[in-house]
Design a protein around this motif. Sequence first.
Motif, PDB file in Angstrom:
ATOM      1  N   THR A  20      -0.335   8.356  -3.321  1.00 13.34           N
ATOM      2  CA  THR A  20      -1.379   8.880  -4.148  1.00 13.34           C
ATOM      3  C   THR A  20      -2.381   9.713  -3.011  1.00 13.34           C
ATOM      4  O   THR A  20      -2.540  10.786  -3.465  1.00 13.34           O
ATOM      5  CB  THR A  20      -1.963   7.843  -4.795  1.00 13.34           C
ATOM      6  OG1 THR A  20      -1.255   6.975  -5.392  1.00 13.34           O
ATOM      7  CG2 THR A  20      -3.122   8.423  -5.641  1.00 13.34           C
ATOM      8  N   ILE A  21      -2.877   9.200  -1.976  1.00 15.70           N
ATOM      9  CA  ILE A  21      -3.542   9.839  -1.106  1.00 15.70           C
ATOM     10  C   ILE A  21      -3.000  11.243  -0.615  1.00 15.70           C
ATOM     11  O   ILE A  21      -3.378  12.175  -0.511  1.00 15.70           O
ATOM     12  CB  ILE A  21      -4.128   9.032  -0.012  1.00 15.70           C
ATOM     13  CG1 ILE A  21      -4.936   7.698  -0.496  1.00 15.70           C
ATOM     14  CG2 ILE A  21      -4.645   9.768   1.075  1.00 15.70           C
ATOM     15  CD1 ILE A  21      -5.361   6.759   0.417  1.00 15.70           C
ATOM     16  N   ILE A  22      -1.592  10.878  -0.212  1.00 23.48           N
ATOM     17  CA  ILE A  22      -0.912  12.115   0.261  1.00 23.48           C
ATOM     18  C   ILE A  22      -0.687  13.095  -0.584  1.00 23.48           C
ATOM     19  O   ILE A  22      -0.980  14.245  -0.304  1.00 23.48           O
ATOM     20  CB  ILE A  22       0.240  11.687   1.076  1.00 23.48           C
ATOM     21  CG1 ILE A  22       0.018  10.771   2.486  1.00 23.48           C
ATOM     22  CG2 ILE A  22       1.203  12.759   1.509  1.00 23.48           C
ATOM     23  CD1 ILE A  22       1.314  10.245   3.118  1.00 23.48           C
ATOM     24  N   GLY A  23      -0.286  12.719  -1.768  1.00 24.58           N
ATOM     25  CA  GLY A  23      -0.297  13.696  -2.654  1.00 24.58           C
ATOM     26  C   GLY A  23      -1.364  14.430  -3.227  1.00 24.58           C
ATOM     27  O   GLY A  23      -1.337  15.622  -3.287  1.00 24.58           O
ATOM     28  N   ALA A  24      -2.600  13.707  -3.123  1.00 21.22           N
ATOM     29  CA  ALA A  24      -3.903  14.516  -3.416  1.00 21.22           C
ATOM     30  C   ALA A  24      -4.205  15.592  -2.288  1.00 21.22           C
ATOM     31  O   ALA A  24      -4.721  16.396  -2.451  1.00 21.22           O
ATOM     32  CB  ALA A  24      -4.914  13.481  -3.692  1.00 21.22           C
ATOM     33  N   LEU A  25      -4.037  14.972  -0.982  1.00 16.63           N
ATOM     34  CA  LEU A  25      -4.367  15.972  -0.063  1.00 16.63           C
ATOM     35  C   LEU A  25      -3.716  17.125  -0.022  1.00 16.63           C
ATOM     36  O   LEU A  25      -3.882  18.442   0.177  1.00 16.63           O
ATOM     37  CB  LEU A  25      -4.240  15.127   1.333  1.00 16.63           C
ATOM     38  CG  LEU A  25      -5.332  14.044   1.631  1.00 16.63           C
ATOM     39  CD1 LEU A  25      -5.272  13.208   2.878  1.00 16.63           C
ATOM     40  CD2 LEU A  25      -6.823  14.697   1.827  1.00 16.63           C
ATOM     41  N   LEU A  26      -2.234  17.001  -0.169  1.00 19.44           N
ATOM     42  CA  LEU A  26      -1.266  17.977  -0.242  1.00 19.44           C
ATOM     43  C   LEU A  26      -1.527  19.037  -1.383  1.00 19.44           C
ATOM     44  O   LEU A  26      -1.278  20.301  -1.330  1.00 19.44           O
ATOM     45  CB  LEU A  26       0.096  17.657  -0.287  1.00 19.44           C
ATOM     46  CG  LEU A  26       0.698  16.857   0.977  1.00 19.44           C
ATOM     47  CD1 LEU A  26       1.818  16.288   0.841  1.00 19.44           C
ATOM     48  CD2 LEU A  26       0.420  18.011   2.160  1.00 19.44           C
ATOM     49  N   SER A  84       6.416  19.710   2.396  1.00 20.65           N
ATOM     50  CA  SER A  84       5.888  18.390   2.989  1.00 20.65           C
ATOM     51  C   SER A  84       5.687  17.209   1.815  1.00 20.65           C
ATOM     52  O   SER A  84       5.955  16.187   2.397  1.00 20.65           O
ATOM     53  CB  SER A  84       4.604  18.543   4.082  1.00 20.65           C
ATOM     54  OG  SER A  84       3.736  18.876   3.476  1.00 20.65           O
ATOM     55  N   LEU A  85       5.107  17.901   0.875  1.00 27.35           N
ATOM     56  CA  LEU A  85       5.186  16.760  -0.343  1.00 27.35           C
ATOM     57  C   LEU A  85       6.432  16.351  -0.532  1.00 27.35           C
ATOM     58  O   LEU A  85       6.522  15.127  -0.533  1.00 27.35           O
ATOM     59  CB  LEU A  85       4.348  17.609  -1.465  1.00 27.35           C
ATOM     60  CG  LEU A  85       4.083  16.442  -2.668  1.00 27.35           C
ATOM     61  CD1 LEU A  85       3.483  15.356  -2.237  1.00 27.35           C
ATOM     62  CD2 LEU A  85       3.813  17.349  -3.701  1.00 27.35           C
ATOM     63  N   VAL A  86       7.353  17.161  -0.566  1.00 31.16           N
ATOM     64  CA  VAL A  86       8.870  16.727  -1.028  1.00 31.16           C
ATOM     65  C   VAL A  86       9.369  15.817   0.173  1.00 31.16           C
ATOM     66  O   VAL A  86       9.839  14.695  -0.067  1.00 31.16           O
ATOM     67  CB  VAL A  86       9.849  17.725  -1.265  1.00 31.16           C
ATOM     68  CG1 VAL A  86      11.278  17.330  -1.275  1.00 31.16           C
ATOM     69  CG2 VAL A  86       9.349  18.475  -2.441  1.00 31.16           C
ATOM     70  N   TRP A  87       9.248  16.041   1.209  1.00 31.32           N
ATOM     71  CA  TRP A  87       9.498  15.363   2.688  1.00 31.32           C
ATOM     72  C   TRP A  87       9.071  14.052   2.587  1.00 31.32           C
ATOM     73  O   TRP A  87       9.522  13.002   2.750  1.00 31.32           O
ATOM     74  CB  TRP A  87       9.215  16.016   3.966  1.00 31.32           C
ATOM     75  CG  TRP A  87       9.733  15.591   5.053  1.00 31.32           C
ATOM     76  CD1 TRP A  87      11.074  15.266   5.352  1.00 31.32           C
ATOM     77  CD2 TRP A  87       9.053  15.027   6.110  1.00 31.32           C
ATOM     78  NE1 TRP A  87      11.150  14.626   6.585  1.00 31.32           N
ATOM     79  CE2 TRP A  87       9.776  14.610   7.030  1.00 31.32           C
ATOM     80  CE3 TRP A  87       7.549  15.325   6.524  1.00 31.32           C
ATOM     81  CZ2 TRP A  87       9.584  14.247   8.511  1.00 31.32           C
ATOM     82  CZ3 TRP A  87       7.335  14.689   7.895  1.00 31.32           C
ATOM     83  CH2 TRP A  87       8.227  14.400   8.736  1.00 31.32           C
ATOM     84  N   GLY A 144       0.645  -1.242  -0.034  1.00 31.90           N
ATOM     85  CA  GLY A 144      -0.084  -0.018   0.071  1.00 31.90           C
ATOM     86  C   GLY A 144       0.858   1.240   0.018  1.00 31.90           C
ATOM     87  O   GLY A 144       0.196   2.158   0.156  1.00 31.90           O
ATOM     88  N   ALA A 145       2.042   1.266   0.057  1.00 32.49           N
ATOM     89  CA  ALA A 145       2.961   2.425  -0.276  1.00 32.49           C
ATOM     90  C   ALA A 145       2.550   3.180  -1.438  1.00 32.49           C
ATOM     91  O   ALA A 145       2.555   4.313  -1.369  1.00 32.49           O
ATOM     92  CB  ALA A 145       4.408   2.017  -0.247  1.00 32.49           C
ATOM     93  N   GLY A 146       2.113   2.467  -2.305  1.00 28.71           N
ATOM     94  CA  GLY A 146       1.844   3.459  -3.505  1.00 28.71           C
ATOM     95  C   GLY A 146       0.451   4.136  -3.539  1.00 28.71           C
ATOM     96  O   GLY A 146       0.441   5.299  -3.597  1.00 28.71           O
ATOM     97  N   ASP A 147      -0.525   3.414  -2.659  1.00 29.87           N
ATOM     98  CA  ASP A 147      -1.641   4.089  -2.475  1.00 29.87           C
ATOM     99  C   ASP A 147      -1.515   5.195  -1.517  1.00 29.87           C
ATOM    100  O   ASP A 147      -2.384   6.201  -1.751  1.00 29.87           O
ATOM    101  CB  ASP A 147      -2.351   3.041  -1.820  1.00 29.87           C
ATOM    102  CG  ASP A 147      -3.169   2.131  -2.967  1.00 29.87           C
ATOM    103  OD1 ASP A 147      -3.032   2.198  -4.143  1.00 29.87           O
ATOM    104  OD2 ASP A 147      -3.606   0.851  -2.615  1.00 29.87           O
TER     105      ASP A 147
END
Length: 87
Positions: free
Chosen positions: A17-23, A73-76, A11-14
Amino acid sequence: MVGPDFGAVSGAGDLRTIIGALLTYGLVIAVLMVVACAATWAIGSAQGSWQTASKAKTGLFVALGGAVLTGGSLVWVNWLLSIGASL
């Protein structure tokens, strides 16, 4: 050498994706707040309302800080996920 099996956790890919969308949503909202506060600061200054201009300037700096923290934070998070995958 004994170590944890990181391949067992999926689930690291999921998660990425979720964190990227929220950010992304957070960054869009922060940029919209920068535009709104800058416009309010300009209008307040032009009309001679120093209270409005002062609060809008504070809002602008808070929104800029939020945009910087959200982008950073996205980069981090991406860096942490890549480090975790290589362990």
